[in-house]
Each structure stands twice: as structure tokens, then as C-alpha cells.
Design an enzyme around this catalytic site. Sequence first.
Site, short mmCIF file in Angstrom:
data_model
loop_
_atom_site.label_atom_id
_atom_site.label_comp_id
_atom_site.label_asym_id
_atom_site.label_seq_id
_atom_site.Cartn_x
_atom_site.Cartn_y
_atom_site.Cartn_z
N LYS A 129 25.69 35.82 16.22
CA LYS A 129 26.38 37.30 15.90
C LYS A 129 25.58 38.32 16.33
O LYS A 129 24.46 38.28 15.47
CB LYS A 129 27.14 37.35 14.72
CG LYS A 129 28.00 38.71 14.49
CD LYS A 129 28.53 38.52 13.05
CE LYS A 129 29.27 39.81 12.72
NZ LYS A 129 29.74 40.04 11.57
N ARG B 29 36.98 31.06 14.04
CA ARG B 29 36.47 32.21 14.28
C ARG B 29 36.45 32.36 15.91
O ARG B 29 35.39 31.63 16.25
CB ARG B 29 35.01 32.33 13.78
CG ARG B 29 34.31 33.81 14.02
CD ARG B 29 33.12 33.88 13.31
NE ARG B 29 32.45 35.17 13.37
CZ ARG B 29 31.67 35.37 14.52
NH1 ARG B 29 31.16 34.66 15.64
NH2 ARG B 29 31.11 36.80 14.73
N SER C 162 33.16 39.95 4.03
CA SER C 162 31.84 39.85 4.54
C SER C 162 30.96 41.04 3.89
O SER C 162 31.75 42.31 3.93
CB SER C 162 31.48 39.99 6.15
OG SER C 162 31.91 38.87 6.70
N1 TZP Z 1 28.21 36.71 10.04
C1 TZP Z 1 26.93 37.15 9.56
S1 TZP Z 1 25.92 36.18 10.39
C2 TZP Z 1 26.93 35.35 11.16
C3 TZP Z 1 28.28 35.88 10.92
C4 TZP Z 1 29.45 35.47 11.44
C5 TZP Z 1 26.63 34.23 12.16
C6 TZP Z 1 26.44 32.85 11.48
O1 TZP Z 1 26.30 31.95 12.35
P1 TZP Z 1 24.89 31.07 12.26
O2 TZP Z 1 24.95 30.33 13.49
O3 TZP Z 1 25.19 30.01 11.20
O4 TZP Z 1 23.71 31.86 11.98
#
Ligand code: TZP
Length: 205
Positions: free
Chosen positions: A136, A38, A107
Site C-alpha cells: 500500500k 480487500r 485503521s
Molecule cells: N495498511 C497499512 S500498511 C498496509 C495496509 C493495508 C499494507 C499491509 O500489507 P503488507 O504486505 O502486510 O505489508
Amino acid sequence: MHGLPALYAIVDPLDGERAPAALAALLLAGGARLLQLRLKPASSRDLLAAAERIRPLAHAAGALFLVNDRPDVARAVEADGVHLGQEDLPVAAARRVLGPGRMVGVSTHDVEQARAAVADGADYVAVGPIYATTSKATGLEPRGLALVRAVRAAVPCPVVAIGGITPETATAVRAAGADAIAMIGALVGAADPAAAVRDVLARLA
Ligand code: TZP
Ligand code: MG
């Protein structure tokens, strides 16, 4: 349909210094057996270059390798599949790009989206954000374990939980019904990502 390993490790360096392939190598060394690449800010060429480096590392370790967002890049490097968001290509179009025998994950943020993803032919659904995350800008309130339970009850495919999950919370998320736990910050932000992977795998074992 492939089963999913318990840890869904996302190769996203966030603001850190590590190169994607170096980060991938650390995650694999810790025992990760699924990597998703990603790289939101990367150009197509940089994403392709990173994917070309990581795919053989993953496969040498016996790990699945998925590319976020981009079925074309996944196809170009012969990745195992692609992960799509709600704004990305629909599952059917992604499969046409990817060719046969590849995984497509989607997702989702509620039960309706999860059911729709399965109806569209997704191999797995990701659900979140479970907890608050800084990795994110989701614009969404954390869903909590209730979403994991609800989606688990609603769909037959593997469920991946994502968003603010740490080694400490991973077991509760799995107990709520997630087949796999996705993590960025808890791995990438660790001083020793390989040790962080080992820690979460030991807790999930
Ligand atoms: N999609 C929903 S939350 C997220 C993504 C890509 C971020 C997840 O990253 P982390 O650091 O594990 O919270
Ligand atoms: Mg996307």
C-alpha cells in the site's frame, strides 16, 4: 465484541494471478480464522461477487469475515463486519448501514487516531504501518514497535498491527502488545499461502 484471532489475514491478491476466493480458500486451509477482503481496484459488482463467494467459505471454516472499506457490501453479503480507513465512512454511519451485531474496525496511524476511533465506537483498531510495505502506498514513515506499545497502552480494545510484518517479525510485534497480526504480502506473495499461514500461526501459538 468478538475477540480477534492471532492472525488477521487479508485477502488481497495484489498483482498476483490468484482469484480472491481461491486465495481465501488457501488461507483458510492454512488455519486462518479471520479474513478481510480487500480488493482496491475492483468494481462494486466484482467486490460483491468475491465477497459472496468467500463469506460461506469463511463461515464454514468458523472464520470471521470482514470487508474492507464498504459497509454496504458487508451488509449485502452478511459479513461479520467492515474495516474502515480514516477517509471512509465514520463508525456510526457504517453501523447504521451494517445493522446490529457487526464488527467495525478502524485503521489508525497514531495514538490520537486510535483514541478517536475507540471514542467513535470501533470494536478494534489497526495500527501501522509498523514496517516498510510495498502493498500500500501509505505515504507514511514506518511507525515501528513503538506505535504498537503506545496504542496498546492507550486503548482498551483489540489492537491489530499491520504493515510489512512477516512470520519472522510477527512474534516481536505481538510481544509489543498487538492482539492480532495483519498480513498481506507475507501470505499472498508466498509460493504456498496455506503453509505461510501455518508458519505464522505456529510462531504465534
Ligand atoms: N495498511 C497499512 S500498511 C498496509 C495496509 C493495508 C499494507 C499491509 O500489507 P503488507 O504486505 O502486510 O505489508
Ligand atoms: Mg478504506
